[in-house]
Every structure is written in C-alpha cells, then in structure tokens.
Scaffold this motif. Structure first.
Motif, PDB file in Angstrom:
ATOM      1  N   GLU A 168      19.043   2.017   7.991  1.00 50.73           N
ATOM      2  CA  GLU A 168      18.242   0.793   7.617  1.00 50.73           C
ATOM      3  C   GLU A 168      16.778   1.262   7.907  1.00 50.73           C
ATOM      4  O   GLU A 168      16.038   1.069   7.135  1.00 50.73           O
ATOM      5  N   ARG A 169      16.598   1.850   8.986  1.00 54.95           N
ATOM      6  CA  ARG A 169      14.997   2.107   9.494  1.00 54.95           C
ATOM      7  C   ARG A 169      15.036   3.574   9.538  1.00 54.95           C
ATOM      8  O   ARG A 169      15.945   4.011  10.174  1.00 54.95           O
ATOM      9  N   PHE A 170      14.068   4.171   9.191  1.00 56.71           N
ATOM     10  CA  PHE A 170      13.730   5.794   9.400  1.00 56.71           C
ATOM     11  C   PHE A 170      12.183   6.109   9.492  1.00 56.71           C
ATOM     12  O   PHE A 170      11.445   5.373   8.882  1.00 56.71           O
ATOM     13  N   ALA A 171      11.978   7.373   9.889  1.00 57.07           N
ATOM     14  CA  ALA A 171      10.731   7.795   9.782  1.00 57.07           C
ATOM     15  C   ALA A 171      10.750   9.001   8.592  1.00 57.07           C
ATOM     16  O   ALA A 171      11.930   9.265   8.132  1.00 57.07           O
ATOM     17  N   VAL A 172       9.358   9.141   8.080  1.00 55.54           N
ATOM     18  CA  VAL A 172       9.450   9.877   6.847  1.00 55.54           C
ATOM     19  C   VAL A 172       8.460  11.125   7.228  1.00 55.54           C
ATOM     20  O   VAL A 172       7.375  10.776   7.449  1.00 55.54           O
ATOM     21  N   VAL A 173       8.767  12.186   6.499  1.00 60.79           N
ATOM     22  CA  VAL A 173       7.583  13.289   6.470  1.00 60.79           C
ATOM     23  C   VAL A 173       7.639  13.787   5.080  1.00 60.79           C
ATOM     24  O   VAL A 173       8.632  14.174   4.762  1.00 60.79           O
ATOM     25  N   GLY A 174       6.357  13.792   4.493  1.00 64.98           N
ATOM     26  CA  GLY A 174       6.467  14.344   3.012  1.00 64.98           C
ATOM     27  C   GLY A 174       5.438  15.330   2.843  1.00 64.98           C
ATOM     28  O   GLY A 174       4.250  15.148   3.259  1.00 64.98           O
ATOM     29  N   HIS A 175       5.598  16.173   1.949  1.00 63.05           N
ATOM     30  CA  HIS A 175       4.656  17.578   1.685  1.00 63.05           C
ATOM     31  C   HIS A 175       4.279  17.516   0.158  1.00 63.05           C
ATOM     32  O   HIS A 175       5.300  17.355  -0.534  1.00 63.05           O
ATOM     33  N   ASP A 176       3.040  17.738  -0.127  1.00 67.41           N
ATOM     34  CA  ASP A 176       2.788  17.897  -1.666  1.00 67.41           C
ATOM     35  C   ASP A 176       3.254  16.862  -2.180  1.00 67.41           C
ATOM     36  O   ASP A 176       2.767  15.670  -2.057  1.00 67.41           O
ATOM     37  N   THR A 177       4.047  16.880  -3.319  1.00 65.92           N
ATOM     38  CA  THR A 177       4.251  15.679  -4.108  1.00 65.92           C
ATOM     39  C   THR A 177       5.419  14.644  -3.261  1.00 65.92           C
ATOM     40  O   THR A 177       5.443  13.436  -3.292  1.00 65.92           O
ATOM     41  N   GLY A 178       5.866  15.137  -2.083  1.00 61.33           N
ATOM     42  CA  GLY A 178       6.550  14.418  -1.260  1.00 61.33           C
ATOM     43  C   GLY A 178       5.641  13.439  -0.503  1.00 61.33           C
ATOM     44  O   GLY A 178       6.058  12.436   0.059  1.00 61.33           O
ATOM     45  N   MET A 179       4.235  13.758  -0.559  1.00 60.79           N
ATOM     46  CA  MET A 179       3.156  12.732   0.286  1.00 60.79           C
ATOM     47  C   MET A 179       3.023  11.507  -0.579  1.00 60.79           C
ATOM     48  O   MET A 179       3.150  10.303  -0.106  1.00 60.79           O
ATOM     49  N   PRO A 180       2.703  11.722  -1.900  1.00 59.39           N
ATOM     50  CA  PRO A 180       2.786  10.463  -2.806  1.00 59.39           C
ATOM     51  C   PRO A 180       4.159   9.667  -3.032  1.00 59.39           C
ATOM     52  O   PRO A 180       3.999   8.443  -2.738  1.00 59.39           O
ATOM     53  N   ILE A 181       5.021  10.357  -2.913  1.00 60.92           N
ATOM     54  CA  ILE A 181       6.598   9.737  -2.781  1.00 60.92           C
ATOM     55  C   ILE A 181       6.570   9.065  -1.519  1.00 60.92           C
ATOM     56  O   ILE A 181       7.288   7.809  -1.486  1.00 60.92           O
ATOM     57  N   GLY A 182       6.315   9.720  -0.646  1.00 63.41           N
ATOM     58  CA  GLY A 182       6.439   9.103   0.911  1.00 63.41           C
ATOM     59  C   GLY A 182       5.605   7.837   1.095  1.00 63.41           C
ATOM     60  O   GLY A 182       5.891   6.885   1.698  1.00 63.41           O
ATOM     61  N   TYR A 183       4.435   8.021   0.531  1.00 60.45           N
ATOM     62  CA  TYR A 183       3.538   6.821   0.522  1.00 60.45           C
ATOM     63  C   TYR A 183       4.050   5.552  -0.366  1.00 60.45           C
ATOM     64  O   TYR A 183       4.151   4.511   0.244  1.00 60.45           O
ATOM     65  N   ALA A 184       4.652   5.891  -1.394  1.00 61.71           N
ATOM     66  CA  ALA A 184       5.359   4.937  -2.366  1.00 61.71           C
ATOM     67  C   ALA A 184       6.392   4.214  -1.359  1.00 61.71           C
ATOM     68  O   ALA A 184       6.723   3.021  -1.565  1.00 61.71           O
ATOM     69  N   LEU A 185       7.339   5.078  -0.656  1.00 60.44           N
ATOM     70  CA  LEU A 185       8.364   4.623   0.045  1.00 60.44           C
ATOM     71  C   LEU A 185       8.074   3.808   0.831  1.00 60.44           C
ATOM     72  O   LEU A 185       8.503   2.661   1.210  1.00 60.44           O
ATOM     73  N   ALA A 186       6.915   3.943   1.708  1.00 65.95           N
ATOM     74  CA  ALA A 186       6.362   3.400   2.731  1.00 65.95           C
ATOM     75  C   ALA A 186       5.912   1.913   2.193  1.00 65.95           C
ATOM     76  O   ALA A 186       6.087   0.710   2.856  1.00 65.95           O
ATOM     77  N   ALA A 187       5.222   1.962   1.272  1.00 62.78           N
ATOM     78  CA  ALA A 187       4.242   0.738   0.677  1.00 62.78           C
ATOM     79  C   ALA A 187       5.275  -0.055  -0.162  1.00 62.78           C
ATOM     80  O   ALA A 187       5.305  -1.381  -0.102  1.00 62.78           O
ATOM     81  N   ASP A 188       6.386   0.297  -0.677  1.00 60.58           N
ATOM     82  CA  ASP A 188       7.462  -0.242  -1.509  1.00 60.58           C
ATOM     83  C   ASP A 188       8.473  -0.847  -0.596  1.00 60.58           C
ATOM     84  O   ASP A 188       9.054  -1.753  -0.992  1.00 60.58           O
ATOM     85  N   HIS A 189       8.870  -0.270   0.280  1.00 60.56           N
ATOM     86  CA  HIS A 189       9.895  -0.747   1.329  1.00 60.56           C
ATOM     87  C   HIS A 189       9.489  -0.754   3.000  1.00 60.56           C
ATOM     88  O   HIS A 189       9.815   0.022   3.865  1.00 60.56           O
ATOM     89  N   PRO A 190       8.471  -1.625   3.140  1.00 66.73           N
ATOM     90  CA  PRO A 190       7.725  -1.589   4.286  1.00 66.73           C
ATOM     91  C   PRO A 190       8.526  -1.990   5.468  1.00 66.73           C
ATOM     92  O   PRO A 190       8.396  -1.610   6.715  1.00 66.73           O
ATOM     93  N   HIS A 191       9.599  -2.526   5.294  1.00 72.33           N
ATOM     94  CA  HIS A 191      10.636  -3.113   6.494  1.00 72.33           C
ATOM     95  C   HIS A 191      11.634  -1.794   6.755  1.00 72.33           C
ATOM     96  O   HIS A 191      12.270  -1.943   7.679  1.00 72.33           O
ATOM     97  N   ARG A 192      11.378  -0.548   5.847  1.00 73.10           N
ATOM     98  CA  ARG A 192      12.512   0.556   6.173  1.00 73.10           C
ATOM     99  C   ARG A 192      11.930   1.562   6.896  1.00 73.10           C
ATOM    100  O   ARG A 192      12.516   2.343   7.469  1.00 73.10           O
TER     101      ARG A 192
END
Length: 371
Positions: A168-192
């Motif tokens: 349900e909840r997790f931490a994220v590390v994103g590199h290169d295109t994984g950075m904007p994807i990780g940002y979207a994941l944190a912004a769109d799913h802030p409870h996760r």
C-alpha cells in the motif's frame, strides 16, 4: 492498441518468442557484438512479452534474455536474492525483479535502460528493503502497447503493480525518465509514496526549457528529446544502427565508462523485439500530454521528503533546482566524478545517500508493522 498477444508461458516455464511476430528479432551490427555478445544473442531464443490472455496466471517467472537468469555481469549472489516476475497489473503484463526483506522500495529506471541499471545497488538495498526494480511500459520484458506513455498512465501502471504485490505504501527511487515518472507517482498518489529520491533528469513542464540553440554541452545532453519525439523517421534512422545511437548515448553521458557487457546488453534489449524501438520512444512521444499534466501537478507541491541526486559531470545541482519548484522538502546530493549513470558509475556513493535518506522511512514502516 497493443501488439498481438502470444500464449503465455506456464508457471516457471521459459519465455519463448511470439509466434505472431511479423519480424524476427533483428541482428545488431558487428560493432555491438565485439567482445562476446554471442552469449547475449543465444538468450534470444528464450524471449517474448506480449500481453497474455485474460485467463493467464497473474504472476509468472520468466527466464532467459532480459530476466535475472539472462543478463551479464550481476554482482555475486544476486540470483540468490532476486527473482524475475511477470505480473499482470494495470491492464498490461509488467516485468519486475523482486527480492529482499523490509519496507518496499520501488526502483524506476531511465532511458535507454531497464531494471538492470540498478543491479549494483540492489543487493545492499535488499538487506533492509523489499526491492522492486521494474521495466517500464514499453521497455524490457514489460508489454509494449502503442499508447499510454504519458506520466499519469506510467505512474498508474506502477501503482497497480504495487497493489498486486501487496504494497500500500512504499518509497520510490527514479533515474532519468524514472524521475518525472516518480514525481507523477508521488503527486498523483500522495497517500502511497512515503519518500522520493530522484536523479539526473528534468521534469517537462516544471523545469524551464533551454533555448533551441544553446551551448554545445547542453545540445549534446538534450538533442535526443526532440529526436525521440518524432513520429516515425527516428525509428527508420535508428533501426539496424542501434549500436551507434544508443551506444553513443551510453558512452558520451558517462564520466566513468560503463562496462562493455552492460552497453551490449542495453543495445541488444532495444533490438530483440519488434516493438522495442517504439516502446523506448513512447515516453518522449507523449510529452505534450505530460506537459499538461505537470502544469496541474506543480500547483500541488509535494510535501514528502525528496532527495535530488545529480552527477557532478552531468546535471549536478540542476536536479535539486528542478525539485524545489515542485516540492518543499528537498535535499541535494551532487556526486563527485559521476556522469549521468549514477547508479552504475557511483553505486557506493548513491547507496550511502539512500541509506541515510531512507532510514526514517524504514523506522516508521517498522513501527507501523508492530502496532
């Protein structure tokens, strides 16, 4: 619209090529094979990633090229800890390499790489985390539909993956295109997302765009953005010359050269499947949609802790400068002597920073689990 599906392999069976594929895996030019690529080519007989029928089991264990069993140069003991899984989630079949014990940590690779980019840091992270290194939509052994490469859809893919894995909840590390994807994941799913670490990229629609005619260094770093966004001529130009295009990207953006076997594997990963090139360009081709999405996201600043990592010989402090436009709690790390590929060029430096950054997350997850 997705590529034609193949029959899925049975549980623990090898993955085989698609009988519906209208093209065999293309051969890479001789340059890409210098120094032992024959061993990689032998693995091609064990591949295939098209979407399974609805009756397929939600999880399968792939073998061969692109999976844990079919990649070169893994750290000692890697295969004792990590397993490749094909997981039906978010309407596509996703490939994730999973291992370790502890609170979940999702690793999102960049372009033109795949889960393998994290191999040098995964064993150490797995001592305190359940590590999930995923192949993005369109990449590696994950399905390659023709659409869905905007960051909202890519983030939804990963949220669905973590749901299926039971996190349900997790931490994220994103590199290169994984950075904007990780940002979207944190912004769109802030409870996760509890914490977000990002490295070596810009966020389209948040980072100010450089001028079209800028310094040569900036041009060399960024010219692939407009090239990759083209509808089809880029594929026509790159097909059969993947070693030239992707090899140049991997070489020129490194301050500490990546090993030859890694470069060969990345290049071969972008040739073995008939939709590999279009999948690799998908994130760039959906940038117009992502621009619009980020214009909305940036109005809702992230409140979670963010670690921004840049290579001193690459983006450097620019990663933190971008993230401060989107988040309130940003810590910066500039890795001395590293170029763009921080997880491979400077794994120990990155690990030290991630251990410190993730320590409060580990502690709070342990507390939650013992309530």
């Amino acid at each position: 619209m997705s590529p034609s599906p193949t029959e899925p392999p049975g549980q623990n069976a090898p993955v085989t090529p698609s009988s519906h594929s209208d093209q065999p895996p293309r051969r890479v030019s001789r340059r890409a094979f210098v120094g032992g690529a024959a061993a990689v080519t032998a693995g091609l007989a064990l591949t295939g990633v098209s979407a399974p029928p609805a009756t397929a089991a939600p999880r399968q264990t792939p073998r061969g090229f692109g999976s844990v069993s079919g990649v070169p140069g893994l750290p000692d003991g890697f295969r004792r800890t990590f397993t490749s899984r094909l997981i039906q989630a978010g309407g596509i079949r996703q490939h994730a390499v999973v291992g370790g014990d502890g609170p979940p940590l999702l690793l999102i690779h960049g372009w033109p790489q795949n889960w393998y980019a994290w191999r040098m840091v995964m064993p150490a992270l797995a001592r305190n985390h359940t590590v999930i290194a995923v192949d993005q939509r369109g990449i590696g052994l994950t399905d390659k539909p023709r659409d869905g490469y905007d960051t909202a859809t890519l983030a939804n893919d990963l949220a669905a993956l973590m749901d299926t894995l039971g996190h349900e909840r997790f931490a994220v590390v994103g590199h290169d295109t994984g950075m904007p994807i990780g940002y979207a994941l944190a912004a769109d799913h802030p409870h996760r997302v509890d914490r977000l670490a990002v490295a070596e990229a810009v966020i389209p629609g948040v980072t100010p765009s450089p001028p079209l005619l800028g310094p040569a260094k900036a041009n060399n770093m960024l010219w692939h953005f407009p090239f990759n966004r083209l509808d089809d001529v880029n594929e026509l130009l790159v097909a059969g010359r993947e070693d030239v295009y992707f090899g140049w990207q991997l070489d020129t953006k490194a301050a500490r050269k990546l090993p030859d076997h890694a470069i060969r594997f990345y290049v071969e990963s972008l040739t073995w499947h008939r939709h590999a090139l279009s999948g690799s360009f998908g994130w760039y081709r959906d940038l117009d949609t992502t621009f619009t999405q980020n214009a909305d996201r940036v109005k809702r600043r992230l409140t979670i802790p963010v670690l921004a990592v840049g290579g001193a010989q690459s983006v450097g402090e620019g990663v933190a400068t971008t993230m401060r436009l989107a988040a309130g709690d940003v810590r910066s790390l500039v890795v001395p002597g590293s170029g763009h590929w921080v997880a491979e060029e400077a794994p120990q430096e990155l690990l030290a920073a991630l251990r410190t950054f993730l320590a409060p997350y580990r502690a709070s997850a342990t507390t939650r689990n013992h309530r």
